[in-house]
Enzyme design. Structure first.
Site, short mmCIF file in Angstrom:
data_model
loop_
_atom_site.label_atom_id
_atom_site.label_comp_id
_atom_site.label_asym_id
_atom_site.label_seq_id
_atom_site.Cartn_x
_atom_site.Cartn_y
_atom_site.Cartn_z
N GLY A 59 0.84 -1.19 0.00
CA GLY A 59 0.00 0.00 0.00
C GLY A 59 0.88 1.24 0.00
N GLN A 64 2.79 10.01 1.36
CA GLN A 64 4.08 9.35 1.59
C GLN A 64 5.10 9.72 0.52
OE1 GLN A 64 2.12 5.28 2.22
NE2 GLN A 64 4.07 5.11 3.29
N CYS A 107 5.41 -0.11 7.57
CA CYS A 107 5.10 1.04 6.71
C CYS A 107 6.34 1.39 5.90
CB CYS A 107 4.69 2.22 7.59
SG CYS A 107 4.28 3.71 6.65
N LEU A 108 6.13 1.67 4.61
CA LEU A 108 7.26 2.04 3.76
C LEU A 108 7.93 3.33 4.26
CD1 LEU A 108 5.78 1.24 0.23
CD2 LEU A 108 7.36 -0.13 1.60
N HIS A 149 -4.88 1.60 7.12
CA HIS A 149 -3.52 2.10 7.33
C HIS A 149 -3.22 3.23 6.33
CE1 HIS A 149 0.96 1.40 7.95
NE2 HIS A 149 0.95 2.06 6.81
N GLU A 150 -3.53 3.00 5.05
CA GLU A 150 -3.26 4.02 4.03
C GLU A 150 -4.15 5.24 4.21
OE1 GLU A 150 -0.56 3.77 2.50
OE2 GLU A 150 -0.25 1.66 2.95
N HIS A 153 -2.84 7.78 6.56
CA HIS A 153 -1.85 8.69 5.97
C HIS A 153 -2.50 9.95 5.42
CE1 HIS A 153 1.96 6.57 6.21
NE2 HIS A 153 1.41 5.46 5.74
#
Length: 187
Positions: A59, A64, A107-108, A149-150, A153
């Protein structure tokens, strides 16, 4: 209709976008609604997917990559070429279950850090697809978690803000050189 934003699920040596990491102000700014879904948005989707696959993610949210737009991409099966990635523009949660479940998240934007987070087990989300068509999706399990989660953001919230075990949180962040000062607890 097949997606115009299809990309090969492969790692690129030089992904088109730079993923910001914990501590970067871009991650804390709320994203703005997208007024018009056009080729510019589809280009962004394509670049986000290429960047996500290159980073081994499932994701990625526009904030991000320092783009303050309400856009997320999700692919819970990055190794399955037949599975289409999801593109959610201006997503809103319409319903969620009271059943909460705890699972490990990463998370990235916070590489190598994995911690338990409690979230609703299932959600119903309304959004626009990459053509601006209204859609609704019921999601459970990993897909539900990835979307939540996304979507966090888009509001400047990171998964570490939801971690209840502060000792584990501090240990993991310190281990990988992140500041606990960058965490903004929610709830």
């Amino acid at each position: 209709m097949t997606s115009e934003v299809l990309v090969e699920k492969k790692k690129l040596e030089n992904p088109p976008l730079e993923i910001r990491v914990l501590g970067d102000r871009a991650l804390r700014q709320p994203a703005k609604r997208i007024a018009k879904v056009d080729s510019e948005i589809r280009d962004l989707v394509r670049e986000m997917l290429q960047t996500m696959y290159s980073a081994d993610g499932i994701g990625l949210a526009a904030p991000q990559v320092a783009v303050q737009k309400q856009l997320i991409v999700v692919d819970c099966e990055p190794d399955n070429p037949a599975n289409q990635p999801l593109v959610l523009i201006n997503p809103t949660i319409k319903a969620l279950t009271r059943d909460l479940c705890v699972a490990q998240e990463g998370c990235l934007s916070i590489p190598k850090v994995y911690l338990d987070v409690k979230r609703p087990e299932a959600i119903e989300v309304a959004y626009k697809d990459e053509y601006g068509r209204p859609r609704t999706l019921k999601a459970t399990g990993l897909l539900s978690r990835a979307i939540q989660h996304e979507m966090d953001h888009l509001n400047g919230v990171l998964f570490v803000d939801r971690v209840e075990n502060s000792l584990a949180l501090t240990q993991e962040l310190n281990k990988y050189g992140f500041s606990t000062q960058a965490v903004k607890p929610v709830g």
